[in-house]
Design an enzyme around this catalytic site. Structure first.
Site, PDB file in Angstrom:
ATOM      1  N   ASP A  45       0.875  -1.182   0.000  1.00  0.00           N
ATOM      2  CA  ASP A  45       0.000   0.000   0.000  1.00  0.00           C
ATOM      3  C   ASP A  45       0.910   1.229   0.000  1.00  0.00           C
ATOM      4  O   ASP A  45       2.132   1.109   0.148  1.00  0.00           O
ATOM      5  CB  ASP A  45      -0.893  -0.008   1.255  1.00  0.00           C
ATOM      6  CG  ASP A  45      -1.813   1.204   1.311  1.00  0.00           C
ATOM      7  OD1 ASP A  45      -2.413   1.542   0.275  1.00  0.00           O
ATOM      8  OD2 ASP A  45      -1.917   1.836   2.374  1.00  0.00           O
ATOM      9  N   SER A  46       0.292   2.404  -0.120  1.00  0.00           N
ATOM     10  CA  SER A  46       1.084   3.638  -0.077  1.00  0.00           C
ATOM     11  C   SER A  46       1.633   3.907   1.326  1.00  0.00           C
ATOM     12  O   SER A  46       2.514   4.745   1.481  1.00  0.00           O
ATOM     13  CB  SER A  46       0.215   4.812  -0.514  1.00  0.00           C
ATOM     14  OG  SER A  46      -0.871   4.962   0.380  1.00  0.00           O
ATOM     15  N   TYR A  52      -1.154   8.073  -2.772  1.00  0.00           N
ATOM     16  CA  TYR A  52      -1.366   7.698  -4.179  1.00  0.00           C
ATOM     17  C   TYR A  52      -2.589   8.420  -4.760  1.00  0.00           C
ATOM     18  O   TYR A  52      -2.685   8.596  -5.963  1.00  0.00           O
ATOM     19  CB  TYR A  52      -1.615   6.189  -4.307  1.00  0.00           C
ATOM     20  CG  TYR A  52      -0.399   5.309  -4.131  1.00  0.00           C
ATOM     21  CD1 TYR A  52       0.867   5.846  -3.909  1.00  0.00           C
ATOM     22  CD2 TYR A  52      -0.524   3.926  -4.210  1.00  0.00           C
ATOM     23  CE1 TYR A  52       1.975   5.011  -3.757  1.00  0.00           C
ATOM     24  CE2 TYR A  52       0.577   3.095  -4.068  1.00  0.00           C
ATOM     25  CZ  TYR A  52       1.809   3.640  -3.840  1.00  0.00           C
ATOM     26  OH  TYR A  52       2.898   2.820  -3.687  1.00  0.00           O
ATOM     27  N   GLY A  53      -3.519   8.786  -3.871  1.00  0.00           N
ATOM     28  CA  GLY A  53      -4.780   9.397  -4.313  1.00  0.00           C
ATOM     29  C   GLY A  53      -4.599  10.723  -5.031  1.00  0.00           C
ATOM     30  O   GLY A  53      -5.545  11.274  -5.576  1.00  0.00           O
ATOM     31  N   CYS A  91      -4.489  -1.799  -1.637  1.00  0.00           N
ATOM     32  CA  CYS A  91      -4.728  -0.385  -1.923  1.00  0.00           C
ATOM     33  C   CYS A  91      -5.806  -0.315  -2.999  1.00  0.00           C
ATOM     34  O   CYS A  91      -5.621  -0.850  -4.103  1.00  0.00           O
ATOM     35  CB  CYS A  91      -3.425   0.226  -2.422  1.00  0.00           C
ATOM     36  SG  CYS A  91      -3.609   1.920  -2.996  1.00  0.00           S
ATOM     37  N   ASN A  92      -6.938   0.322  -2.671  1.00  0.00           N
ATOM     38  CA  ASN A  92      -8.019   0.424  -3.651  1.00  0.00           C
ATOM     39  C   ASN A  92      -7.600   1.271  -4.845  1.00  0.00           C
ATOM     40  O   ASN A  92      -8.018   1.009  -5.975  1.00  0.00           O
ATOM     41  CB  ASN A  92      -9.255   1.070  -3.010  1.00  0.00           C
ATOM     42  CG  ASN A  92      -9.880   0.201  -1.961  1.00  0.00           C
ATOM     43  OD1 ASN A  92      -9.377   0.087  -0.858  1.00  0.00           O
ATOM     44  ND2 ASN A  92     -10.984  -0.439  -2.298  1.00  0.00           N
ATOM     45  N   THR A  93      -6.772   2.294  -4.588  1.00  0.00           N
ATOM     46  CA  THR A  93      -6.371   3.205  -5.661  1.00  0.00           C
ATOM     47  C   THR A  93      -5.502   2.457  -6.674  1.00  0.00           C
ATOM     48  O   THR A  93      -5.743   2.520  -7.882  1.00  0.00           O
ATOM     49  CB  THR A  93      -5.604   4.409  -5.075  1.00  0.00           C
ATOM     50  OG1 THR A  93      -6.368   4.964  -4.008  1.00  0.00           O
ATOM     51  CG2 THR A  93      -5.346   5.462  -6.124  1.00  0.00           C
ATOM     52  N   GLU A 129      -8.602  14.529   1.777  1.00  0.00           N
ATOM     53  CA  GLU A 129      -7.618  14.643   2.865  1.00  0.00           C
ATOM     54  C   GLU A 129      -7.472  13.399   3.725  1.00  0.00           C
ATOM     55  O   GLU A 129      -6.508  13.278   4.476  1.00  0.00           O
ATOM     56  CB  GLU A 129      -8.047  15.772   3.839  1.00  0.00           C
ATOM     57  CG  GLU A 129      -8.321  17.111   3.200  1.00  0.00           C
ATOM     58  CD  GLU A 129      -7.044  17.758   2.716  1.00  0.00           C
ATOM     59  OE1 GLU A 129      -5.999  17.541   3.348  1.00  0.00           O
ATOM     60  OE2 GLU A 129      -7.093  18.440   1.675  1.00  0.00           O
ATOM     61  N   CYS A 164     -11.148   2.749   0.653  1.00  0.00           N
ATOM     62  CA  CYS A 164      -9.698   3.001   0.711  1.00  0.00           C
ATOM     63  C   CYS A 164      -9.228   2.290   1.964  1.00  0.00           C
ATOM     64  O   CYS A 164      -9.896   2.373   3.010  1.00  0.00           O
ATOM     65  CB  CYS A 164      -9.428   4.498   0.812  1.00  0.00           C
ATOM     66  SG  CYS A 164      -7.733   4.931   1.330  1.00  0.00           S
ATOM     67  N   THR A 165      -8.110   1.572   1.875  1.00  0.00           N
ATOM     68  CA  THR A 165      -7.703   0.747   3.019  1.00  0.00           C
ATOM     69  C   THR A 165      -7.260   1.576   4.236  1.00  0.00           C
ATOM     70  O   THR A 165      -7.164   1.036   5.333  1.00  0.00           O
ATOM     71  CB  THR A 165      -6.587  -0.228   2.614  1.00  0.00           C
ATOM     72  OG1 THR A 165      -5.548   0.496   1.943  1.00  0.00           O
ATOM     73  CG2 THR A 165      -7.115  -1.325   1.714  1.00  0.00           C
ATOM     74  N   HIS A 166      -7.005   2.864   4.026  1.00  0.00           N
ATOM     75  CA  HIS A 166      -6.703   3.702   5.196  1.00  0.00           C
ATOM     76  C   HIS A 166      -7.950   3.909   6.075  1.00  0.00           C
ATOM     77  O   HIS A 166      -7.833   4.064   7.292  1.00  0.00           O
ATOM     78  CB  HIS A 166      -6.199   5.090   4.755  1.00  0.00           C
ATOM     79  CG  HIS A 166      -4.751   5.137   4.393  1.00  0.00           C
ATOM     80  ND1 HIS A 166      -4.247   4.556   3.268  1.00  0.00           N
ATOM     81  CD2 HIS A 166      -3.684   5.699   5.039  1.00  0.00           C
ATOM     82  CE1 HIS A 166      -2.939   4.769   3.203  1.00  0.00           C
ATOM     83  NE2 HIS A 166      -2.569   5.465   4.276  1.00  0.00           N
TER      84      HIS A 166
END
Ligand code: DGL
Length: 263
Positions: free
Chosen positions: A10-11, A42-43, A73-75, A146, A183-185
């Site tokens: 992931d990022s 990454y977004g 990471c979905n992005t 954000e 989004c995994t965050h």
């Protein structure tokens, strides 16, 4: 090959939410978790940047012996999963997508799908929402500019809740009964998101489904670990910090102290 590790990337810290589910379902596997903090978020990146970054991380994980790679990471999944599958045809690759289908099946009527601006602008994302929309269920893509940055950089609960209240404000009058964390965050700020949305709103997260898919694919390919010992995690952060390990320990501690609320 069975004893080789699974690569997860992931990022930054976002994919740790999926790593927790993977370890719960696959306790005997070893993992290498790559957090690309030097390039986060990454977004806000272009397609070409995300694809090139993903490829160099794949090469790194493969050189470390990864038997499969989970794009946590979905992005990166929305932008790069097809080109990655073409570039690495012999490698099992699992991506994560927003849990739109479970939200539809739950009977929710109006669902906000929260994701990074890049994910929301992808045709793959639009197709997913279209395929699951029906007369009785409406999905609305909501870019959260954000949020991943705030989570990655340890902003306070109050700051995150305030930001999410501003994101939800335009949808409050008509109302919504579901939220998909695309989004995994975002699962890492689930409590703040729930407080801002209202406790009665249902929240859906794709990590459990992705972990199940990973397990099924490894079994299908006879690549699952045969070890009886508890597996390990090696962390690699492209900015050289130990932020990932520290964040992971914090998540584990919270989950241990309150296993139900942290799901
Ligand atoms: N965690 C990522 C996702 O699932 C990326 C967030 C970011 O770097 O913008 O989309």
């Amino acid at each position: 090959m069975n004893s080789s590790p699974i690569g997860v990337f992931d990022s930054g810290v976002g994919g740790l939410s999926l790593l927790c589910e993977l370890r719960r379902l696959l306790p005997n596997e070893d993992f290498i978790y790559y957090g690309d903090r030097a390039n986060a978020p990454y977004g806000a990146k272009t397609h070409e940047e995300i694809l090139n970054i993903s490829k160099s991380i794949f090469d790194d994980l493969i050189s470390r012996g990864a038997k499969a790679i989970v794009v946590a990471c979905n992005t990166a999944t929305a932008v790069a999963i097809e080109p990655l599958r073409s570039a690495y045809p012999n490698l099992p690759i699992i991506g994560i997508e927003p849990a739109v289908k479970p939200a539809r099946l739950s009977g929710c009527k109006r669902v906000l799908v929260l994701a990074t601006p890049v994910t929301v602008s992808e045709s793959r994302f639009a197709a997913l929402l279209r395929a699951n929309s029906s007369d009785g269920c409406e999905f609305i893509g909501v870019p959260c500019h954000e949020l991943a940055y705030m989570i990655e950089n340890d902003k306070t609960s109050e700051e995150i809740e305030k930001y999410m209240s501003s994101v939800f404000a335009p949808y409050k009058e008509e109302g919504f009964d579901g939220i998909v964390l695309g989004c995994t965050h975002y699962p890492l700020a689930k409590n703040e998101i729930k407080r801002a949305a209202g406790e009665s709103v249902h929240v859906f997260d794709g990590s459990v489904g992705t972990a199940k898919r990973t397990k099924a694919l490894l079994e299908e390919l006879s690549l699952n670990s045969l070890a009886r010992k508890i597996g390990t995690v090696e962390f690699i952060s492209s900015d050289g910090s130990d932020h990932l390990e520290r964040f992971y320990k914090k998540i584990i501690a919270v989950r241990k102290s309150n296993p139900i609320a942290s799901r």
